[in-house]
Write an enzyme that holds these catalytic residues in place. Structure first.
Site, PDB file in Angstrom:
ATOM      1  N   ARG A  92     -21.713   9.620 -24.806  1.00 59.84           N
ATOM      2  CA  ARG A  92     -20.629   9.685 -25.796  1.00 59.84           C
ATOM      3  C   ARG A  92     -19.246   9.683 -25.184  1.00 59.84           C
ATOM      4  O   ARG A  92     -18.365   8.954 -25.634  1.00 59.84           O
ATOM      5  CB  ARG A  92     -20.770  10.955 -26.646  1.00 59.84           C
ATOM      6  CG  ARG A  92     -21.658  10.797 -27.831  1.00 59.84           C
ATOM      7  CD  ARG A  92     -22.339  12.119 -28.131  1.00 59.84           C
ATOM      8  NE  ARG A  92     -23.333  12.364 -27.099  1.00 59.84           N
ATOM      9  CZ  ARG A  92     -24.590  11.952 -27.187  1.00 59.84           C
ATOM     10  NH1 ARG A  92     -25.018  11.379 -28.265  1.00 59.84           N
ATOM     11  NH2 ARG A  92     -25.445  12.149 -26.208  1.00 59.84           N
ATOM     12  N   THR A  93     -19.030  10.526 -24.199  1.00 58.22           N
ATOM     13  CA  THR A  93     -17.669  10.631 -23.655  1.00 58.22           C
ATOM     14  C   THR A  93     -17.275   9.288 -23.039  1.00 58.22           C
ATOM     15  O   THR A  93     -16.167   8.793 -23.258  1.00 58.22           O
ATOM     16  CB  THR A  93     -17.582  11.775 -22.624  1.00 58.22           C
ATOM     17  OG1 THR A  93     -18.124  12.945 -23.234  1.00 58.22           O
ATOM     18  CG2 THR A  93     -16.153  12.042 -22.213  1.00 58.22           C
ATOM     19  N   LYS A 121     -20.012   5.379   2.104  1.00 61.26           N
ATOM     20  CA  LYS A 121     -19.550   5.126   3.474  1.00 61.26           C
ATOM     21  C   LYS A 121     -18.846   6.347   4.045  1.00 61.26           C
ATOM     22  O   LYS A 121     -18.248   6.291   5.108  1.00 61.26           O
ATOM     23  CB  LYS A 121     -18.578   3.947   3.482  1.00 61.26           C
ATOM     24  CG  LYS A 121     -19.162   2.653   2.960  1.00 61.26           C
ATOM     25  CD  LYS A 121     -18.100   1.568   3.066  1.00 61.26           C
ATOM     26  CE  LYS A 121     -18.469   0.328   2.292  1.00 61.26           C
ATOM     27  NZ  LYS A 121     -17.350  -0.601   2.172  1.00 61.26           N
ATOM     28  N   ARG A 142     -15.225  11.985 -15.021  1.00 57.86           N
ATOM     29  CA  ARG A 142     -16.242  13.018 -15.288  1.00 57.86           C
ATOM     30  C   ARG A 142     -16.943  13.290 -13.974  1.00 57.86           C
ATOM     31  O   ARG A 142     -17.382  12.359 -13.285  1.00 57.86           O
ATOM     32  CB  ARG A 142     -17.252  12.555 -16.326  1.00 57.86           C
ATOM     33  CG  ARG A 142     -18.478  13.439 -16.312  1.00 57.86           C
ATOM     34  CD  ARG A 142     -19.381  13.250 -17.469  1.00 57.86           C
ATOM     35  NE  ARG A 142     -18.791  13.732 -18.700  1.00 57.86           N
ATOM     36  CZ  ARG A 142     -19.494  14.047 -19.789  1.00 57.86           C
ATOM     37  NH1 ARG A 142     -20.799  13.936 -19.778  1.00 57.86           N
ATOM     38  NH2 ARG A 142     -18.899  14.460 -20.878  1.00 57.86           N
ATOM     39  N   HIS A 175     -13.994  20.902 -20.616  1.00 56.35           N
ATOM     40  CA  HIS A 175     -14.172  19.579 -21.222  1.00 56.35           C
ATOM     41  C   HIS A 175     -13.091  19.488 -22.316  1.00 56.35           C
ATOM     42  O   HIS A 175     -13.394  19.540 -23.506  1.00 56.35           O
ATOM     43  CB  HIS A 175     -15.585  19.500 -21.811  1.00 56.35           C
ATOM     44  CG  HIS A 175     -16.061  18.119 -22.131  1.00 56.35           C
ATOM     45  ND1 HIS A 175     -15.231  17.010 -22.153  1.00 56.35           N
ATOM     46  CD2 HIS A 175     -17.295  17.657 -22.476  1.00 56.35           C
ATOM     47  CE1 HIS A 175     -15.948  15.945 -22.482  1.00 56.35           C
ATOM     48  NE2 HIS A 175     -17.205  16.306 -22.679  1.00 56.35           N
TER      49      HIS A 175
HETATM   50  C1  NCD Z   1     -21.426  17.674 -23.498  1.00 60.80           C
HETATM   51  C2  NCD Z   1     -21.059  17.726 -22.031  1.00 60.80           C
HETATM   52  O1  NCD Z   1     -21.203  16.742 -21.315  1.00 60.80           O
HETATM   53  O2  NCD Z   1     -20.607  18.786 -21.633  1.00 60.80           O
HETATM   54  N1  NCD Z   1     -21.656  16.362 -23.948  1.00 60.80           N
HETATM   55  C3  NCD Z   1     -20.612  15.605 -24.348  1.00 60.80           C
HETATM   56  O3  NCD Z   1     -19.676  15.357 -23.612  1.00 60.80           O
HETATM   57  N2  NCD Z   1     -20.638  15.186 -25.612  1.00 60.80           N
HETATM   58  C4  NCD Z   1     -22.494  18.615 -23.873  1.00 60.80           C
HETATM   59  C5  NCD Z   1     -23.794  18.559 -23.145  1.00 60.80           C
HETATM   60  O4  NCD Z   1     -24.020  17.738 -22.253  1.00 60.80           O
HETATM   61  O5  NCD Z   1     -24.631  19.376 -23.490  1.00 60.80           O
END
Ligand code: NCD
Length: 360
Positions: A92-93, A121, A142, A175
């Site tokens: 999703r993100t 490397k 991320r 997040h």
């Molecule tokens: C969440 C995350 O990655 O922290 N997911 C997301 O970004 N929608 C929640 C999760 O992974 O449980």
């Protein structure tokens, strides 16, 4: 993919000192020309920013309903390029950021694992990120490590060619853009009953390692008379740093292991999964904690307006039969993510005024 060398770790002078400061003292480092520039922590957002971003997201959404509107949006930032550096799993993100970029006309590049970058490397993650800044105007990251986005933004801000860094999840820590979409979803779900102010929200599941509930808790300081209920097994209780933050800002909260007992009293239930990827041995955490699952029998126990949220992905925490109930907001929540992220990118590149003017 063969790994040729251990990843290089060189010390950045001043980083440890900066990292150890309280967030309040650090936020100004991520502001430029009176605007938030890097999105690192949820504590960067105040009420006026949150309200503005939600209305900007609504405007983008409205414009995107027509072909003409979509074309206008796509012509806002066709001269900008974004890098999606996602080296921790994401559906999703990643997709919502990528599509948010495309809605505004930005082009995107991506790295989805360290095994295909020069990190095999031996390149340090900081040098890898600095390389992106040579090619793009925005970095969205991320990473499994807490503090990663913060460090890369801090490093880039000292170079002659910084670009904004958006934290798309930094280990079990924060997040912030998920918290934005959670707020946007809650405000929309409560639109006819006075918005988020005055509501009682339960957060359920692995509150210890879940970054979404941590970031969302920080944002509660911006809303009047909100109460929190943390529902978790003893091993996954919310950490003390968040509880200290709530105490400092006089946000009432309680903790319980008895999920059913609080169901009738809350206005929203925010479900989460067990984050066993952070366990030393993930297979050792096979327990699913069914007492912390939302089941169909609970639908008659929660209020008629109670919004059910989940950042997703879901395991067993919510019975799929609940999806059909109008109070199940998690699929709407997922879509809210794309619109609020588009709003955020429009704000960062200062085309928000043009969007608002279009509809005024
Ligand atoms: C969440 C995350 O990655 O922290 N997911 C997301 O970004 N929608 C929640 C999760 O992974 O449980």
């Amino acid at each position: 993919m063969e790994k040729y060398a251990e990843q290089t770790q060189q010390e950045f002078e001043g980083w440890e000192e900066f990292f150890s400061k309280p967030v309040d003292e650090k936020v100004e480092n991520f502001i430029r020309n009176q605007r938030i520039y890097d999105i690192i922590y949820a504590q960067q957002f105040d009420r006026s920013f949150l309200d503005y971003l939600c209305s900007l997201a609504d405007s983008i959404r409205l414009l995107a309903k027509t072909k003409v509107g979509q074309s206008k949006l796509r012509h806002l930032l066709p001269h900008k390029r974004a890098m999606l550096y996602f080296v921790q799993p994401s559906t999703r993100t990643f997709l919502s950021f990528q599509n948010a970029c495309h809605i505004l006309g930005l082009s995107t590049s991506e790295i989805r694992g360290t095994s295909t970058s020069s990190e095999v490397k031996g390149e340090s993650p900081e040098d890898t990120i600095r390389t992106f800044a040579s090619y793009v105007d925005l970095i969205i990251s991320r990473h499994p490590e807490a503090g990663f986005a913060e460090k890369t933004a801090w490093v880039l801000n000292q170079t002659e060619y910084p670009v904004p860094v958006l934290n798309g999840g930094s280990g079990p820590d924060q997040h912030p853009t998920q918290a934005l979409l959670d707020i946007y979803t809650l405000e929309r779900e409560f639109r006819t009953i006075g918005g988020l102010d005055g509501k009682k929200i339960a957060m359920v599941g692995d509150l210890k390692r879940g970054r979404t509930v941590r970031s969302l808790s920080y944002l509660m300081k911006n809303y009047q008379d909100v109460e929190l209920v943390y529902v978790a097994p003893d091993v996954f209780r919310m950490k003390d740093d968040i509880k200290e933050f709530l105490n400092k800002h006089a946000i009432p909260y309680k903790e319980t292991e008895d999920f059913e007992s609080i169901m009738p009293e809350v206005d929203a239930i925010y479900m989460t999964r067990i984050q066993n990827e952070y366990a030393e041995n993930p297979a050792s955490e096979a327990e699913t904690f069914p007492q912390f699952h939302l089941k169909t029998k609970h639908l008659s126990m929660i209020q008629t307006h109670c919004a059910i949220l989940h950042p997703l992905p879901r395991r067993y925490e919510i019975d799929i039969r609940i999806d059909k109930d109008p109070r199940a907001a998690y699929w709407r929540q997922e879509r809210c993510g794309m619109w609020i992220r588009a709003a955020l990118i429009a704000y960062i590149f200062r085309v928000d005024g043009e969007i608002m003017d279009e509809l005024s």
